[in-house]
Design a protein around this motif. Structure first.
Motif, PDB file in Angstrom:
ATOM      1  N   GLN A 299       0.839  -1.187   0.000  1.00  0.00           N
ATOM      2  CA  GLN A 299       0.000   0.000   0.000  1.00  0.00           C
ATOM      3  C   GLN A 299       0.879   1.245   0.000  1.00  0.00           C
ATOM      4  N   PRO A 300       0.343   2.367  -0.487  1.00  0.00           N
ATOM      5  CA  PRO A 300       1.160   3.591  -0.514  1.00  0.00           C
ATOM      6  C   PRO A 300       1.661   3.961   0.881  1.00  0.00           C
ATOM      7  N   TRP A 301       2.879   4.459   0.924  1.00  0.00           N
ATOM      8  CA  TRP A 301       3.497   4.868   2.183  1.00  0.00           C
ATOM      9  C   TRP A 301       2.692   6.002   2.812  1.00  0.00           C
ATOM     10  N   ALA A 302       2.301   5.811   4.059  1.00  0.00           N
ATOM     11  CA  ALA A 302       1.382   6.748   4.704  1.00  0.00           C
ATOM     12  C   ALA A 302       1.999   7.544   5.845  1.00  0.00           C
ATOM     13  N   HIS A 303       3.346   7.481   6.003  1.00  0.00           N
ATOM     14  CA  HIS A 303       3.941   8.120   7.176  1.00  0.00           C
ATOM     15  C   HIS A 303       5.079   9.067   6.800  1.00  0.00           C
ATOM     16  N   GLY A 304       5.016   9.631   5.610  1.00  0.00           N
ATOM     17  CA  GLY A 304       6.126  10.449   5.139  1.00  0.00           C
ATOM     18  C   GLY A 304       5.981  11.934   5.342  1.00  0.00           C
ATOM     19  N   ASP A 305       4.986  12.357   6.119  1.00  0.00           N
ATOM     20  CA  ASP A 305       4.746  13.781   6.324  1.00  0.00           C
ATOM     21  C   ASP A 305       5.602  14.308   7.471  1.00  0.00           C
ATOM     22  N   GLU A 306       6.907  14.418   7.206  1.00  0.00           N
ATOM     23  CA  GLU A 306       7.875  14.939   8.170  1.00  0.00           C
ATOM     24  C   GLU A 306       7.771  14.274   9.547  1.00  0.00           C
ATOM     25  N   PRO A 307       7.920  12.945   9.606  1.00  0.00           N
ATOM     26  CA  PRO A 307       7.916  12.291  10.919  1.00  0.00           C
ATOM     27  C   PRO A 307       9.203  12.594  11.673  1.00  0.00           C
ATOM     28  N   LEU A 308       9.163  12.409  12.977  1.00  0.00           N
ATOM     29  CA  LEU A 308      10.387  12.458  13.770  1.00  0.00           C
ATOM     30  C   LEU A 308      11.160  11.163  13.529  1.00  0.00           C
ATOM     31  N   LEU A 309      12.457  11.270  13.318  1.00  0.00           N
ATOM     32  CA  LEU A 309      13.301  10.102  13.102  1.00  0.00           C
ATOM     33  C   LEU A 309      14.126   9.890  14.370  1.00  0.00           C
ATOM     34  N   LEU A 310      13.882   8.784  15.040  1.00  0.00           N
ATOM     35  CA  LEU A 310      14.508   8.530  16.336  1.00  0.00           C
ATOM     36  C   LEU A 310      15.387   7.287  16.298  1.00  0.00           C
ATOM     37  N   GLY A 311      16.648   7.447  16.653  1.00  0.00           N
ATOM     38  CA  GLY A 311      17.518   6.328  16.929  1.00  0.00           C
ATOM     39  C   GLY A 311      17.477   6.084  18.427  1.00  0.00           C
ATOM     40  N   VAL A 312      17.193   4.865  18.834  1.00  0.00           N
ATOM     41  CA  VAL A 312      17.012   4.555  20.254  1.00  0.00           C
ATOM     42  C   VAL A 312      18.064   3.530  20.680  1.00  0.00           C
ATOM     43  N   ALA A 313      19.008   3.960  21.508  1.00  0.00           N
ATOM     44  CA  ALA A 313      20.054   3.085  22.027  1.00  0.00           C
ATOM     45  C   ALA A 313      19.513   2.358  23.252  1.00  0.00           C
ATOM     46  N   VAL A 314      19.433   1.035  23.166  1.00  0.00           N
ATOM     47  CA  VAL A 314      18.872   0.229  24.250  1.00  0.00           C
ATOM     48  C   VAL A 314      20.016  -0.478  24.967  1.00  0.00           C
ATOM     49  N   GLY A 315      20.190  -0.176  26.245  1.00  0.00           N
ATOM     50  CA  GLY A 315      21.272  -0.775  27.013  1.00  0.00           C
ATOM     51  C   GLY A 315      20.773  -1.404  28.300  1.00  0.00           C
ATOM     52  N   GLN A 316      21.702  -1.987  29.049  1.00  0.00           N
ATOM     53  CA  GLN A 316      21.373  -2.615  30.330  1.00  0.00           C
ATOM     54  C   GLN A 316      21.142  -1.576  31.422  1.00  0.00           C
ATOM     55  N   THR A 317      21.727  -0.384  31.266  1.00  0.00           N
ATOM     56  CA  THR A 317      21.642   0.622  32.323  1.00  0.00           C
ATOM     57  C   THR A 317      20.716   1.777  31.987  1.00  0.00           C
ATOM     58  N   GLU A 318      20.462   2.007  30.715  1.00  0.00           N
ATOM     59  CA  GLU A 318      19.566   3.083  30.302  1.00  0.00           C
ATOM     60  C   GLU A 318      19.171   2.882  28.846  1.00  0.00           C
ATOM     61  N   VAL A 319      18.134   3.625  28.453  1.00  0.00           N
ATOM     62  CA  VAL A 319      17.726   3.717  27.053  1.00  0.00           C
ATOM     63  C   VAL A 319      17.760   5.194  26.698  1.00  0.00           C
ATOM     64  N   ARG A 320      18.451   5.508  25.596  1.00  0.00           N
ATOM     65  CA  ARG A 320      18.602   6.914  25.212  1.00  0.00           C
ATOM     66  C   ARG A 320      18.113   7.099  23.779  1.00  0.00           C
ATOM     67  N   ALA A 321      17.164   8.015  23.612  1.00  0.00           N
ATOM     68  CA  ALA A 321      16.626   8.325  22.290  1.00  0.00           C
ATOM     69  C   ALA A 321      17.302   9.573  21.745  1.00  0.00           C
ATOM     70  N   MET A 322      17.685   9.515  20.463  1.00  0.00           N
ATOM     71  CA  MET A 322      18.325  10.642  19.797  1.00  0.00           C
ATOM     72  C   MET A 322      17.540  10.959  18.530  1.00  0.00           C
ATOM     73  N   ARG A 323      17.270  12.240  18.307  1.00  0.00           N
ATOM     74  CA  ARG A 323      16.513  12.671  17.137  1.00  0.00           C
ATOM     75  C   ARG A 323      17.467  13.005  15.999  1.00  0.00           C
ATOM     76  N   ALA A 324      17.136  12.559  14.789  1.00  0.00           N
ATOM     77  CA  ALA A 324      17.922  12.938  13.609  1.00  0.00           C
ATOM     78  C   ALA A 324      17.727  14.426  13.351  1.00  0.00           C
ATOM     79  N   ASN A 325      18.825  15.121  13.164  1.00  0.00           N
ATOM     80  CA  ASN A 325      18.797  16.562  12.926  1.00  0.00           C
ATOM     81  C   ASN A 325      18.153  16.840  11.566  1.00  0.00           C
ATOM     82  N   PRO A 326      17.011  17.549  11.522  1.00  0.00           N
ATOM     83  CA  PRO A 326      16.353  17.805  10.235  1.00  0.00           C
ATOM     84  C   PRO A 326      17.246  18.532   9.230  1.00  0.00           C
ATOM     85  N   ALA A 327      18.211  19.315   9.724  1.00  0.00           N
ATOM     86  CA  ALA A 327      19.064  20.096   8.831  1.00  0.00           C
ATOM     87  C   ALA A 327      20.018  19.235   8.014  1.00  0.00           C
TER      88      ALA A 327
END
Length: 291
Positions: free
Chosen positions: A215-243
């Motif tokens: 089906q046509p891609w339905a989530h391309g309207d400038e979504p937030l792009l998040l890389g999420v580092a999952v570890g044993q001591t914490e989880v840290r989310a980082m946003r891709a810089n739009p620039a």
């Protein structure tokens, strides 16, 4: 790493098919990104040296050439063993994250079994920290493990999660990470931005792998792009810089062309052909002596 139904291991890297009845035809996002040059020589050497230094056979092996060769041989594969163990751990963590989303969506899931698998391998901290992050960020899953396709450039991939956070659509990629000496998860590689922007540029998403329905891609309207580092001591989310998204997209496009050029070179035929010495030159006939 997950194993989507339409993904196949090939001599040219991981590739995707349009359905279970078709052959793979385009490279995966990670295969394209793997065209980026990397140098792991130093890391391989460090892992081998560390393994040899910790080998309990080393003191006695110093006086036995045969035993020393055996210890060195085992140490030389330390990096491969570490890589394989990390891949299995990453698969278990990704599976757990997927099951959390499936339970939240009210679908069939294996969350309890996924948590048990982590605990049996001494990795229960990944599940605990992920649960805390999920609640703190109030993650509202839309679709986990969604396979996407881009026909214009020719690639496919599987997104770890599409969700809404704070009312914004987010494309999320999980990375299983070790913890540093200060107790923080190790940082994400910038390549995750390429992976996320390639997912954002999808043109279709999979709805039925057996029939090959898309089906046509339905989530391309400038979504937030998040890389999420999952570890044993914490989880840290980082946003891709739009620039920088455009730059990373252009880099991804260049790597896609590099992958295709490599494929064409491999299929063109043998790059090197045997050649023998040139034919011997005939010796000129000597003039006849006068009578």
């Amino acid at each position: 790493m997950t194993a989507p139904l339409l993904a196949h291991a090939t001599p040219h890297g991981r590739m995707y098919a349009r359905s279970t009845a078709e052959q793979p035809s385009v490279p995966s996002i990670t295969t394209v990104i793997s065209q980026l040059p990397t140098s792991l020589g130093g890391w391989f050497g460090h892992m081998a040296a560390s393994a040899l230094a910790k080998d309990p056979r080393l003191p006695t092996a110093l006086g036995s050439p045969a035993e020393l060769r055996s210890a060195v041989r085992d140490a030389s594969s330390a990096a491969e063993r570490y890589r394989d163990d990390a891949a299995l751990r990453g698969t278990r963590v990704h599976h757990y994250c997927e099951q959390v989303a499936l339970r939240a969506l009210g679908r069939a899931e294996e969350l309890d079994a996924a948590r048990l698998a982590l605990e049996e391998n001494g990795e229960g901290g990944f599940a605990q920290r992920f649960d805390e992050w999920w609640e703190l960020y109030d993650v509202r899953p839309v679709e986990p493990e969604l396979t996407v396709w881009n026909t214009s450039l020719g690639y496919a991939g599987t997104l770890d999660l599409i969700a809404t956070i704070g009312g914004r659509t987010c494309l999320i990629d999980y990375k299983t990470k070790n913890t540093d000496r200060e107790g923080f998860v190790k940082p994400l590689d910038d390549k995750v931005v390429m992976q996320l922007v390639a997912g954002m540029k999808a043109e279709e998403s999979l709805s039925d792998p057996e029939r090959g329905d898309w089906q046509p891609w339905a989530h391309g309207d400038e979504p937030l792009l998040l890389g999420v580092a999952v570890g044993q001591t914490e989880v840290r989310a980082m946003r891709a810089n739009p620039a920088v998204l455009r730059n990373h997209w252009l880099r991804f496009c260049a790597l896609r062309r590099a992958w295709e050029a490599g494929l064409e070179a491999d299929e063109a035929g043998k790059a090197l052909l045997p050649i023998g010495p040139p034919p011997s030159r005939s010796v000129a006939a000597e003039p006849a002596l006068p009578a």
